[in-house]
Design an enzyme around this catalytic site. Structure first.
Site, PDB file in Angstrom:
ATOM      1  N   ILE A   1       0.844  -1.204   0.000  1.00 34.27           N
ATOM      2  CA  ILE A   1       0.000   0.000   0.000  1.00 34.27           C
ATOM      3  C   ILE A   1       0.878   1.253   0.000  1.00 34.27           C
ATOM      4  CG2 ILE A   1      -1.813   1.271   1.200  1.00 34.27           C
ATOM      5  CD1 ILE A   1      -2.837  -1.436   2.275  1.00 34.27           C
TER       6      ILE A   1
ATOM      7  N   GLY B   1       8.418  -5.382   4.170  1.00 30.71           N
ATOM      8  CA  GLY B   1       8.564  -4.639   2.915  1.00 30.71           C
ATOM      9  C   GLY B   1       9.609  -5.299   2.023  1.00 30.71           C
TER      10      GLY B   1
ATOM     11  N   TYR C   1      -3.855  -8.377  16.255  1.00 29.18           N
ATOM     12  CA  TYR C   1      -3.675  -7.424  15.150  1.00 29.18           C
ATOM     13  C   TYR C   1      -4.757  -6.341  15.190  1.00 29.18           C
ATOM     14  CZ  TYR C   1      -3.689  -5.541  10.412  1.00 29.18           C
ATOM     15  OH  TYR C   1      -3.693  -4.694   9.331  1.00 29.18           O
TER      16      TYR C   1
ATOM     17  N   LYS D   1      -4.109  -2.340  15.671  1.00 27.32           N
ATOM     18  CA  LYS D   1      -4.497  -1.317  14.690  1.00 27.32           C
ATOM     19  C   LYS D   1      -5.500  -0.339  15.287  1.00 27.32           C
ATOM     20  CE  LYS D   1      -3.269  -0.790  11.133  1.00 27.32           C
ATOM     21  NZ  LYS D   1      -2.064  -0.048  10.657  1.00 27.32           N
TER      22      LYS D   1
ATOM     23  N   ASP E   1     -10.209 -15.499  12.930  1.00 23.54           N
ATOM     24  CA  ASP E   1     -10.911 -15.089  11.709  1.00 23.54           C
ATOM     25  C   ASP E   1     -12.291 -14.537  12.032  1.00 23.54           C
ATOM     26  OD1 ASP E   1      -9.520 -15.391   9.367  1.00 23.54           O
ATOM     27  OD2 ASP E   1     -10.842 -16.952   8.577  1.00 23.54           O
TER      28      ASP E   1
HETATM   29  C1  UD1 Z   1      -7.794  -8.835   8.078  1.00 21.58           C
HETATM   30  C2  UD1 Z   1      -8.599  -7.554   8.034  1.00 21.58           C
HETATM   31  C3  UD1 Z   1      -8.037  -6.603   7.013  1.00 21.58           C
HETATM   32  C4  UD1 Z   1      -6.555  -6.416   7.260  1.00 21.58           C
HETATM   33  C5  UD1 Z   1      -5.872  -7.757   7.168  1.00 21.58           C
HETATM   34  C6  UD1 Z   1      -4.378  -7.628   7.406  1.00 21.58           C
HETATM   35  C7  UD1 Z   1     -10.883  -8.255   8.557  1.00 21.58           C
HETATM   36  C8  UD1 Z   1     -12.265  -8.378   8.035  1.00 21.58           C
HETATM   37  N1  UD1 Z   1      -9.978  -7.834   7.676  1.00 21.58           N
HETATM   38  O1  UD1 Z   1      -8.023  -9.501   6.906  1.00 21.58           O
HETATM   39  O2  UD1 Z   1      -8.689  -5.335   7.092  1.00 21.58           O
HETATM   40  O3  UD1 Z   1      -6.025  -5.549   6.330  1.00 21.58           O
HETATM   41  O4  UD1 Z   1      -6.411  -8.584   8.170  1.00 21.58           O
HETATM   42  O5  UD1 Z   1      -3.737  -8.828   7.209  1.00 21.58           O
HETATM   43  O6  UD1 Z   1     -10.607  -8.485   9.718  1.00 21.58           O
HETATM   44  N2  UD1 Z   1      -7.841 -17.508   3.734  1.00 21.58           N
HETATM   45  C9  UD1 Z   1      -7.975 -18.716   3.078  1.00 21.58           C
HETATM   46  N3  UD1 Z   1      -6.866 -19.256   2.454  1.00 21.58           N
HETATM   47  C10 UD1 Z   1      -5.654 -18.621   2.478  1.00 21.58           C
HETATM   48  C11 UD1 Z   1      -5.543 -17.389   3.162  1.00 21.58           C
HETATM   49  C12 UD1 Z   1      -6.665 -16.869   3.785  1.00 21.58           C
HETATM   50  O7  UD1 Z   1      -9.057 -19.323   3.053  1.00 21.58           O
HETATM   51  O8  UD1 Z   1      -4.706 -19.158   1.897  1.00 21.58           O
HETATM   52  C13 UD1 Z   1      -9.058 -16.939   4.349  1.00 21.58           C
HETATM   53  C14 UD1 Z   1      -8.886 -16.481   5.776  1.00 21.58           C
HETATM   54  O9  UD1 Z   1      -9.074 -17.543   6.668  1.00 21.58           O
HETATM   55  C15 UD1 Z   1      -9.973 -15.406   5.857  1.00 21.58           C
HETATM   56  C16 UD1 Z   1     -10.015 -14.818   4.448  1.00 21.58           C
HETATM   57  O10 UD1 Z   1      -9.385 -15.782   3.613  1.00 21.58           O
HETATM   58  O11 UD1 Z   1     -11.217 -15.989   6.165  1.00 21.58           O
HETATM   59  C17 UD1 Z   1      -9.262 -13.520   4.320  1.00 21.58           C
HETATM   60  O12 UD1 Z   1      -8.003 -13.689   4.924  1.00 21.58           O
HETATM   61  P1  UD1 Z   1      -6.838 -12.573   4.816  1.00 21.58           P
HETATM   62  O13 UD1 Z   1      -6.605 -12.231   3.413  1.00 21.58           O
HETATM   63  O14 UD1 Z   1      -5.702 -13.031   5.644  1.00 21.58           O
HETATM   64  O15 UD1 Z   1      -7.502 -11.294   5.451  1.00 21.58           O
HETATM   65  P2  UD1 Z   1      -8.397 -11.036   6.788  1.00 21.58           P
HETATM   66  O16 UD1 Z   1      -7.893 -11.831   7.914  1.00 21.58           O
HETATM   67  O17 UD1 Z   1      -9.828 -11.078   6.427  1.00 21.58           O
END
Ligand code: UD1
Length: 311
Positions: free
Chosen positions: A13, A37, A142, A146, A274
């Site tokens: 970002i 980074g 986390y 934040k 999560d």
């Molecule tokens: C969270 C925050 C987001 C923040 C981020 C920082 C929320 C809603 N969002 O994102 O604002 O910027 O942390 O890291 O809290 N997943 C899979 N397979 C994978 C990886 C992830 O299924 O290989 C799933 C995770 O379990 C989750 C979703 O995808 O349910 C999103 O995961 P991720 O991209 O890590 O972001 P958040 O934890 O939602």
């Protein structure tokens, strides 16, 4: 002397904000400690003054803030699971770093700090969409870290002569996002794996949903937050998102089509910390900044796939 400072400039970002500022002919300084980074993210930002330094040290913050008018504070140790594994590291790089930066910014006479907040602040409350008047309910370390940064921003706007604006980002994705770490954002991981013909994993049933936000929207919100009148935005917290959500299963299906991947996902147990669903109400940023998303999810995903394909 640089007018703008971007912290975490070697992150996805931060580098995107710096690139847009440079494109507009602005003078930019960037700082990064390279914990997450990447030096490769600095390619194309050669016109920027770069400091390798760590915001956990007040001296680095002071050096970074000298002579600057506006700070975009993007540096953080992102990732919910990383914070579950290392809450102290997350606190140092998110909370201590933010407080040090604010103190240095105040002392250097910085006019405004724009802060990268996180939608994780809302936690797993069932009400959708999430609006800024809701009581925060952070779950992961986390999210707590934040959110602590947000509170410091608002505090500094009230007790010192410095303006602060918080943008609560919702699941940002796009070119330059690191796809290679176990802590990477899900779309970066999916793109890398599926382009390589590898099976992606979905934690849980895949019916969790997110307001995935393409990076150009976030850059736009930041520039608006930097230039908006103080009487409107000083001390405010605003969601930065698209105002629509999609499940991981549907996302997987769209990516399969865009990439031409033939397999199925590997379903694994849900991830600790999560949340289930996430969707932003973006009306406040519309009112206060004139913010509207400029790139929708599908278009953003297409551009992202194209970018990873060319890497
Ligand atoms: C969270 C925050 C987001 C923040 C981020 C920082 C929320 C809603 N969002 O994102 O604002 O910027 O942390 O890291 O809290 N997943 C899979 N397979 C994978 C990886 C992830 O299924 O290989 C799933 C995770 O379990 C989750 C979703 O995808 O349910 C999103 O995961 P991720 O991209 O890590 O972001 P958040 O934890 O939602």
């Amino acid at each position: 002397m640089a007018k703008y400072l971007v912290t975490g400039v070697a992150g996805f970002i931060g580098r995107s904000i710096a690139a847009e500022l440079l494109k507009r002919g602005e003078t930019v300084r960037g700082i990064d400690n390279f914990i997450t980074g990447k030096r490769a993210n600095l390619v194309g930002l050669e016109a920027m003054e770069f400091i390798e330094g760590d915001l956990a040290y007040p001296s680095a913050c002071a050096k970074a803030c000298e002579g600057v008018e506006i700070v975009f504070h993007e540096a953080a140790l992102a990732s919910v699971p990383r914070s579950v594994a290392d809450p102290v590291g997350t606190n140092t790089n998110c909370v201590t770093a933010t407080l040090n930066l604010l103190v240095a910014a105040r002392d250097a006479g910085v006019r405004r700090v724009v802060y990268a907040g996180s939608s994780s602040a809302y936690g797993d409350t069932p009400t959708l969409p999430k609006d800024e008047s809701m009581l925060p309910n952070p779950i992961s370390p986390y999210a707590v870290a934040k959110l602590a940064g947000e509170h410091y921003m608002r505090s500094f706007a009230q007790v010192y002569d410095i303006e602060t604006v918080v943008l609560r980002y919702f699941n940002v994705f796009g070119p330059h996002q690191d796809p290679a770490s176990q802590y990477s954002g899900v779309l970066a991981i999916f793109c890398r794996k599926m382009l390589a013909g590898e099976q992606p994993s979905i934690y849980g049933d895949g019916e969790q949903s997110r307001d995935f936000t393409y990076i150009d929207n976030v850059v736009r919100a930041n520039l608006l937050a930097a230039s908006a009148p103080a009487e409107k935005v000083n001390g405010q917290v605003m969601n930065t998102a698209t105002g629509s959500r999609i499940t991981l299963n549907d996302t997987f299906r769209i990516l399969r089509e865009l990439i031409g991947y033939r397999g199925e996902p590997n379903y694994l147990p849900p991830r600790s910390g999560d949340i289930r669903d996430s969707l932003a109400d973006i009306r406040l940023a519309g009112e206060l900044l004139g913010y509207q998303p400029i790139v929708d999810f599908r278009e953003g995903l297409q551009r992202t796939v194209d970018w990873y394909r060319n890497q």
